[in-house]
Design a protein around this motif. Structure first.
Motif, PDB file in Angstrom:
ATOM      1  N   TRP A  35       0.831  -1.204   0.000  1.00 41.48           N
ATOM      2  CA  TRP A  35       0.000   0.000   0.000  1.00 41.48           C
ATOM      3  C   TRP A  35       0.865   1.254   0.000  1.00 41.48           C
ATOM      4  CZ3 TRP A  35      -0.908   3.457   4.304  1.00 41.48           C
ATOM      5  CH2 TRP A  35      -1.893   4.422   4.046  1.00 41.48           C
ATOM      6  N   LYS A  36       1.938   1.240   0.799  1.00 39.59           N
ATOM      7  CA  LYS A  36       2.838   2.395   0.856  1.00 39.59           C
ATOM      8  C   LYS A  36       3.546   2.592  -0.490  1.00 39.59           C
ATOM      9  CE  LYS A  36       3.823   4.409   4.168  1.00 39.59           C
ATOM     10  NZ  LYS A  36       3.289   5.669   4.756  1.00 39.59           N
ATOM     11  N   LEU A  37       3.948   1.491  -1.128  1.00 42.55           N
ATOM     12  CA  LEU A  37       4.631   1.604  -2.413  1.00 42.55           C
ATOM     13  C   LEU A  37       3.693   2.126  -3.491  1.00 42.55           C
ATOM     14  CD1 LEU A  37       6.774  -1.658  -2.456  1.00 42.55           C
ATOM     15  CD2 LEU A  37       7.559   0.678  -2.063  1.00 42.55           C
ATOM     16  N   MET A  38       2.430   1.699  -3.441  1.00 42.91           N
ATOM     17  CA  MET A  38       1.465   2.180  -4.428  1.00 42.91           C
ATOM     18  C   MET A  38       1.247   3.679  -4.273  1.00 42.91           C
ATOM     19  SD  MET A  38      -1.326  -0.918  -4.457  1.00 42.91           S
ATOM     20  CE  MET A  38      -2.400  -0.040  -5.587  1.00 42.91           C
ATOM     21  N   LEU A  39       1.236   4.171  -3.040  1.00 45.23           N
ATOM     22  CA  LEU A  39       1.085   5.604  -2.829  1.00 45.23           C
ATOM     23  C   LEU A  39       2.285   6.378  -3.369  1.00 45.23           C
ATOM     24  CD1 LEU A  39      -0.434   5.776   0.783  1.00 45.23           C
ATOM     25  CD2 LEU A  39      -1.627   6.049  -1.401  1.00 45.23           C
ATOM     26  N   LYS A  40       3.474   5.785  -3.205  1.00 44.89           N
ATOM     27  CA  LYS A  40       4.693   6.440  -3.687  1.00 44.89           C
ATOM     28  C   LYS A  40       4.968   6.143  -5.157  1.00 44.89           C
ATOM     29  CE  LYS A  40       7.068   6.327   0.804  1.00 44.89           C
ATOM     30  NZ  LYS A  40       8.258   5.837   1.530  1.00 44.89           N
ATOM     31  N   ARG A  41       4.193   5.187  -5.734  1.00 42.92           N
ATOM     32  CA  ARG A  41       4.406   4.745  -7.122  1.00 42.92           C
ATOM     33  C   ARG A  41       5.823   4.226  -7.307  1.00 42.92           C
ATOM     34  NH1 ARG A  41       0.124   6.144 -10.203  1.00 42.92           N
ATOM     35  NH2 ARG A  41      -1.257   7.801  -9.410  1.00 42.92           N
ATOM     36  N   ASP A  42       6.274   3.481  -6.322  1.00 44.97           N
ATOM     37  CA  ASP A  42       7.623   2.916  -6.347  1.00 44.97           C
ATOM     38  C   ASP A  42       7.504   1.408  -6.496  1.00 44.97           C
ATOM     39  OD1 ASP A  42      10.256   2.315  -6.149  1.00 44.97           O
ATOM     40  OD2 ASP A  42      10.453   2.778  -4.023  1.00 44.97           O
ATOM     41  N   ALA A  43       8.092   0.857  -7.553  1.00 43.19           N
ATOM     42  CA  ALA A  43       7.980  -0.581  -7.800  1.00 43.19           C
ATOM     43  C   ALA A  43       9.337  -1.266  -7.777  1.00 43.19           C
ATOM     44  CB  ALA A  43       7.304  -0.834  -9.152  1.00 43.19           C
ATOM     45  N   SER A  44      10.306  -0.697  -7.081  1.00 38.52           N
ATOM     46  CA  SER A  44      11.642  -1.282  -7.048  1.00 38.52           C
ATOM     47  C   SER A  44      12.158  -1.312  -5.619  1.00 38.52           C
ATOM     48  CB  SER A  44      12.594  -0.480  -7.947  1.00 38.52           C
ATOM     49  OG  SER A  44      12.681   0.853  -7.490  1.00 38.52           O
ATOM     50  N   GLY A  45      13.342  -1.903  -5.445  1.00 43.02           N
ATOM     51  CA  GLY A  45      13.978  -1.929  -4.145  1.00 43.02           C
ATOM     52  C   GLY A  45      13.590  -3.142  -3.323  1.00 43.02           C
TER      53      GLY A  45
END
Length: 561
Positions: free
Chosen positions: A184-194
């Protein structure tokens, strides 16, 4: 009889890897006699290299540790009794758990980092011995204690729901729920890596992998750190030995009749520790139970093997529902509760079953089938299904079965080719449209030589048959007459007749050996031939199936192999 220059179709035919670089009648070359001389560099890139290397290390460790009494790890049984667990047992336990986790990882086909499942397993193993486990057991302890010998199956089942099912499945779900939060946090940040993306749960496959890893961590901690030391200590031999030691110290103990053997052992060891010191009492206890380590190994092997279809399967099934709730948030509470109910029910049924080999087999099969179906469904609805690795267990099964069926069919001496060079419709072939450019006339009967047909019963995994495969996402559909594609397999597609069938394989009326794929959807398809040319296939029309064909259907691209 074939002459020296007459190619033999049985040995000179095209192989799956390409044309042969040397004739079969020639003498072996140096690289063929010494294959490691030129191929060993490629070995490290193969997917079976690392598992094979790990097994070799395990073999060396097991032979080194076999019979060694000094190589051991001390754990506490029942919170007070120190027990030495041989390293041989621990290495073998890690091998069983690791093998089970690797099998599920390959079944899922999700491109996750190799360290993800071990990291989750270690985290859950630490949770088992933390206060969190006790808190959950206290929270769900309203159902009473453990099942007793006098309890009926129903009463034992209800007790185990609250005693084991609810607290243990809730504990194993903690890493999965944490993964949902990360997702959920990654979707908010639009971050799909790491690294966070590896732990994130965005779909059911993520939930299954993390759930299974959590289940294996729980199974290892419970079995190796609790059940195995408890079994090693729990014996009349231990009670008698401790009584004799206390008698040598001038203490005659009369054991009460209303206590269990385990309670007696704990009380006697505590009393001995106060009398002669904990360190010496520990040494004396280890001498008493030195011959009981084999009993712990006997328990560890079947328990961990059963946990492949036990703790790991229950947590994987629950993880599927948690991942489904993350993928489809509407009604997520209901989805999670259904998953918890399914996992807890199977778990409690297993714990309530005592001494019935048939019930153990049946419940193991239920858990295995449930996990396998969850993985299959998760692969079909995964948003990144086009990036999934083909599962050797799931995706190849249907194709291999159809291939064997094709190989078993009777083959005549003048059999027609399975894939002629052209798909030329005649006057009666109104249903088949040529969506590819003309390929030239068919070879004449005088010049045509039928390819060697596979012999019945001789198909191996290296054989190449004439059966085409239609790949759509993670689905592999054998291209035989009557095979169909459905709306559920191709998101974004809609059946023209409203029966959910969007495509069907049929034969050319003029030549039954020529197969085509008919568009039964309500929209046109974008077709790319093996040569790179693009065509449009309207609803109701068909296209010849040939290797390299790419067909855009809905949101997916179907490939013909």
């Amino acid at each position: 009889m074939h002459g020296p220059h007459d190619p033999s179709p049985g040995f000179e035919a095209k192989r799956p890897g390409g044309e042969m670089k040397s004739r079969a009648s020639e003498a072996p070359t140096r690289s063929q006699l010494l294959p490691l001389g030129g191929q060993w560099q490629e070995l490290t890139t193969k997917p079976y290299f690392i598992p094979g290397l790990v097994v070799c290390v395990v073999i060396a460790l097991l032979f080194t540790l076999m019979g060694s009494s000094s190589a051991s790890v001390q754990v506490m049984a029942y919170g007070i009794i120190p027990v030495n667990i041989p390293m041989y047992t621990i290495v073998l336990a890690l091998c069983i758990v690791g093998g089970g986790a690797f099998a599920v990882y390959r079944m899922a086909g999700k491109p996750k980092a190799w360290w993800l499942m071990p990291a989750v397993a270690v985290f859950t193993a630490l949770l088992v011995s933390s206060p969190v486990m006790g808190m959950l057991q206290g929270l769900f302890g309203i159902g009473g204690g453990s099942a007793g010998k006098g309890d009926t199956f129903v009463i034992a089942f209800v007790k185990m729901i609250f005693r084991a099912g609810l607290p243990e499945e809730s504990l194993k779900a903690i890493p999965v729920l944490f993964g949902v939060f990360l997702g959920w946090k990654l979707m908010l940040k639009r971050d799909a890596s790491g690294m966070a993306r590896q732990f994130a749960v965005l779909d059911p496959l993520d939930g299954i992998l993390i759930g299974v890893a959590s289940g294996f961590g729980f199974a290892f901690a419970e079995t190796v750190l609790q059940y195995v030391p408890g079994t090693i200590v729990d014996s009349n031999q231990t009670v008698v030995g401790l009584l004799n030691l206390l008698q040598q110290q001038g203490l005659r103990i009369q054991l009460p009749q209303d206590t269990s053997r385990l309670q007696d052992i704990v009380n006697l060891f505590a009393l001995l520790g106060k009398k002669i010191g904990v360190e010496r009492a520990t040494f004396e206890l280890q001498q008493i139970i030195a011959n009981r380590q084999g009993v712990g190994l006997q328990l560890m092997i079947p328990r961990l093997l059963s946990d492949v279809f036990g703790h790991a399967a229950y947590a994987g099934i629950f993880g599927y529902f948690i991942g489904l709730a993350a993928l489809k948030p509407q009604g997520r509470v209901k989805t999670i509760l259904i998953g918890l109910a399914v996992a807890v029910t199977i778990h409690a049924l297993w714990d309530a079953t005592t001494g019935s080999a048939f019930m153990y087999f049946l419940l193991s099969m239920v858990a295995f089938v449930g996990l396998a179906i969850a993985i299959m469904k998760a692969r079909t609805i995964a948003p990144d299904r086009s990036q999934l690795v083909a599962s050797q267990i799931i995706d190849r099964f249907a194709a291999r079965g159809a291939r064997s069926a094709t190989a078993s069919a009777p083959v005549g001496s003048a059999a027609a080719p399975a894939r002629p060079a052209a798909f030329a419709p005649g006057p009666q072939a109104a249903g088949f449209a040529i969506a590819t450019p003309p390929m030239g006339p068919l070879p004449s009967a005088a010049n045509y030589q039928a390819p060697a047909a596979p012999l019945a019963g001789s198909i191996t995994w290296d054989d190449e048959s004439n059966l085409r495969i239609i790949e759509v996402g993670t689905a592999r559909v054998p291209a035989s007459v009557g095979a169909r594609l459905y709306e559920r397999q191709v998101p974004g597609s809609h059946a023209g007749a409203g029966d959910s069938v969007i495509a069907e394989v049929s034969a050319n009326p003029n030549d039954p050996n020529v197969l085509g794929l008919k568009n039964l959807s309500d929209t046109a398809w974008q077709v790319t031939t093996a040569s790179g040319q693009q065509r449009e296939l309207l609803p109701g029309r068909s296209i010849r199936l040939e290797a390299g064909l790419a067909i855009g259907i809905g949101e997916m691209v179907a490939h013909v192999r």
